[in-house]
Design an enzyme around this catalytic site. Sequence first.
Site, mmCIF file in Angstrom:
data_model
loop_
_atom_site.group_PDB
_atom_site.id
_atom_site.type_symbol
_atom_site.label_atom_id
_atom_site.label_comp_id
_atom_site.label_asym_id
_atom_site.label_seq_id
_atom_site.Cartn_x
_atom_site.Cartn_y
_atom_site.Cartn_z
ATOM 1 N N LYS A 171 0.849 -1.189 0.000
ATOM 2 C CA LYS A 171 0.000 0.000 0.000
ATOM 3 C C LYS A 171 0.884 1.240 0.000
ATOM 4 O O LYS A 171 1.474 1.597 1.019
ATOM 5 C CB LYS A 171 -0.936 0.053 1.207
ATOM 6 C CG LYS A 171 -2.039 1.090 0.932
ATOM 7 C CD LYS A 171 -2.657 1.701 2.143
ATOM 8 C CE LYS A 171 -1.882 2.804 2.775
ATOM 9 N NZ LYS A 171 -1.765 4.036 1.969
ATOM 10 N N GLU A 247 10.413 1.279 10.257
ATOM 11 C CA GLU A 247 11.363 2.385 10.062
ATOM 12 C C GLU A 247 10.554 3.667 10.276
ATOM 13 O O GLU A 247 9.698 4.006 9.461
ATOM 14 C CB GLU A 247 11.960 2.345 8.657
ATOM 15 C CG GLU A 247 12.782 1.086 8.410
ATOM 16 C CD GLU A 247 13.433 1.028 7.030
ATOM 17 O OE1 GLU A 247 13.334 2.001 6.266
ATOM 18 O OE2 GLU A 247 14.036 -0.008 6.729
ATOM 19 N N CYS A 281 13.639 10.971 6.371
ATOM 20 C CA CYS A 281 13.677 10.634 7.798
ATOM 21 C C CYS A 281 15.067 10.837 8.379
ATOM 22 O O CYS A 281 15.222 10.997 9.583
ATOM 23 C CB CYS A 281 13.250 9.195 8.002
ATOM 24 S SG CYS A 281 14.290 8.053 7.074
ATOM 25 N N GLU A 383 9.617 16.067 15.614
ATOM 26 C CA GLU A 383 9.985 15.930 14.207
ATOM 27 C C GLU A 383 9.131 16.878 13.377
ATOM 28 O O GLU A 383 7.900 16.847 13.453
ATOM 29 C CB GLU A 383 9.755 14.492 13.736
ATOM 30 C CG GLU A 383 10.160 14.294 12.286
ATOM 31 C CD GLU A 383 9.787 12.917 11.733
ATOM 32 O OE1 GLU A 383 8.633 12.504 11.879
ATOM 33 O OE2 GLU A 383 10.685 12.267 11.161
#
Length: 484
Positions: A171, A247, A281, A383
């Site tokens: 997906k 991750e 990331c 973040e």
Amino acid sequence: MSDQVTHFIGGVPVAEGATFATYDPVTGQPVRRVHEADRAIVDRAVAAARAALPGWAALPVAERAAWMRRLADAIEERFEELVAAEIADTGKSITQTRTLDIPRGAANFRSFAEIAAQRPESAFHLRDVLSYTVRRPLGVVAVIVPWNLPFLLATWKIGPSLVAGNTIVVKPSEHTPGSVAVLAEIAASVGLPPGVLNVVHGFGGGSTGQFLVEHPGVDAVTFTGESRTGSTIMKSVADRVKPVSFELGGKNAGLVFADADLDAAVEGSVRSVFTNGGQVCLCTERLYVERPVFEEFTTRLAERAGRLKFGRPADEDTTMMPMISAEHRDKVLSYYELAKDEGAEIRAGGGVPRFGDDRDGGYYVEPTVLTGLPRDSRVNREEIFGPVCHITPFDTEAEAVELANDSEYGLAATVWTSSLNRAHRVAQSLEAGLVWVNTWYLRDLRTPFGGVKLSGIGREGGTHSLDFYSEPTTITIKLEPGHD
Ligand code: NAD
Ligand code: 6OD
């Protein structure tokens, strides 16, 4: 490029389910319509994967590796089509897409083909006892990926999961369905057995992503995305104790020591903060700079940020891309405002660029350099996932390490120094899954990749991926010498 994105189930396109629009981040205009998979469509994809599993899992690994090489060859043949699909969804520059995103897709398949085909098995022989391990695939694996490096990150999981003998349902992100949809066509065109690779499109919670991870026919989940989403997925698969590989997010530190090559540290930090619009990331959001070079480093980084080029994706010298969506742009801008409220000094950027053309409808924000915030400010802790960093001075190596480790995340860090001893000492003190010294995002695909703390669970890369995507069975035989 088709203006409609369909699912791919059992080797054929499936144009079913309600549709939603994707938007060009460069202009904010709708690009195409994407079918959303409901529970029934997800069911069909999982059933197709399950039906294909016995045949695929039974192939010798050398044959599965050969399929991976065929996929890599076909990616290279349809390279420009994949580049166009990736740019249409993300607004990335053509230069980055041609040199990083799409080539890494082919490299992911080739590299895992080699690693799997050459992998030795271990055996232990003690007088009349022989113990050895065979590995079998996990079964049907759900592959859920984000929008920032859509093709690179999907193939990073598709390659090793397939070569290990699993069948999969992928997906992609709802923002970036295009390049994986082309990969599905590629799989059909090279004749990959139907059902081995299935693709469903849709959203996450309450939609396709959730239906997929919760599906009882899915044996494991490999996921890249936000830490919060990882936590949600973990809860939704907890009852069935499905293996997960995660991750997740980062709030990565860069440490610049006064003995560093400052030109390299500035240029390296331009890359590590602003690549892909800061939407990697691994991007650095917290920089710690030794006090004697703090002012010079900050001035130079701010000046370089101001010179990044907001071209169109097709311009080869474009170095600043838009945010993926209006929502994400607003999130990044809310942190720019928060930084001001928290008392930051804005050394570069801090706002929205104006172009006087159709890009004013796009999702651009200015590359931004901040100083002056306390370590516990939200801007220093959360973040942001945009083209922004905060720079803090430090006085001692121990202080730098302590500041870098003062985070809930632990994905990546970068150390800039000319001292090898310091580099090694600091690198092994950092609470991060990945540490680069005098460089950033230099990859060897055989090494373990992943993070600690909120940044993930497990490692992928090389044999670490193959370990996740298979289960060992230890076989111990009591030998009776002299018998058949
Ligand atoms: P996200 O978590 O919002 O979405 C990622 C994927 O998960 C999408 O396909 C989404 O539809 C799906 N999803 C969302 N909720 C779900 C649910 N409840 N069940 C199943 N699927 C669900 O992340 P994003 O905004 O697409 O990506 C940005 C984030 O990804 C950042 O936090 C970034 O740090 C992280 N990221 C991490 C890595 C890494 O290697 N550690 C790499 C890239 C991105
Ligand atoms: O390079 C890779 O293999 C990888 N997984 C990169 C992740 C980048 C995150 O945005």
